[in-house]
Design an enzyme around this catalytic site. Structure first.
Site: not given
Ligand code: SF4
Length: 241
Positions: A126-127, A207, A210, A233
């Site tokens: 995702c990162c 985010c 997170c 990240c």
């Protein structure tokens, strides 16, 4: 602390003199704001860019807009999204919308197989898609960048250098040795309005999905209760060119 400020400005001066194609990465967290403030005392016109994601808190979008206008930053925002988010619409902000296809396919597959979001199942991926790849795009026309990384933030940040060269891309970390207390002292003495989430007890902002409150070290609230807890990240660990 005055020595650290002087040294930080000398590093920035070195960077802007030797690398005209340079910009500051700004997350609009406390360390970024100190770095931007310092850098603009050296070069008031230095470029500022920010990688945002749709998972950032709405307060981050609002704070970005507020400080962009207040400091006349001319920030360029890079963001994987279908369209400019509502929060940024009607603003003079330059927002570069990046394609969503790879993220959407991965997220859809994960959701179908597990019923969970990509950030829950594979936060590294995702990162990569939402932060690392957009940062690579931001780097395309740069030879160097400046950021607000500090080596007391967490276990993953102890071994960085003030000037790094990764694949020919220079990164300058002018506030590397500042402590958390020194960052807050700088903010207080320059009358800088911080992101409102610090008032809630957050020490490191990312985010919304997170980031959490608490932990021994500043970054311990990042990806809390996952194997990535307090981690990275990827923009500081991976090659960006
Ligand atoms: S911090 Fe979380 S939501 Fe944001 S890009 Fe990384 S995994 Fe995804």
């Amino acid at each position: 602390m005055e020595d650290k400020i002087k040294h930080a400005k000398e590093l920035i001066e070195f960077a802007v003199t030797n690398y005209p194609r340079i910009a500051i990465a700004c997350s609009f967290g406390k360390d970024s704001m100190v770095t931007v403030h310092l850098a603009r005392e050296v070069d008031p016109n230095i470029k500022v860019f920010s990688v945002m994601t749709l998972y950032k808190p709405k307060e981050t979008f609002e704070y970005l807009k507020l400080m962009n206008v207040r400091w006349n930053l001319n920030t360029t925002v890079y963001m994987v999204a279908d369209s400019i988010p509502h929060a940024f619409q009607g603003d003079s902000l330059e927002v570069r919308i990046l394609p969503t296809a790879e993220f959407n396919i991965n997220a859809f597959q994960v959701k179908t197989q597990t019923g969970k979001e990509l950030y829950e199942v594979d936060p590294d991926e995702c990162c990569r898609l939402l932060k690392v790849e957009p940062t690579k795009i931001a780097m395309k026309n740069l030879d160097a960048w400046i950021c607000g990384l500090r080596n007391t933030e967490g276990r993953t940040r102890e071994d960085y250098q003030e000037i790094e060269n990764k694949g020919g891309l220079i990164k300058v970390n002018p506030i590397l040795t500042f402590t958390e207390a020194e960052i807050w002292r700088y903010i207080a003495t320059r009358d800088i309005e911080p992101h409102p989430w610090y008032g809630k007890g957050y020490r490191s902002l990312g985010c919304e999905t997170c980031s959490d409150i608490g932990g021994e070290l500043e970054r311990d609230g990042r990806w809390k209760n996952t194997s990535k807890c307090g981690g990275e990240c990827g923009i500081h660990t991976q090659r960006l060119k």
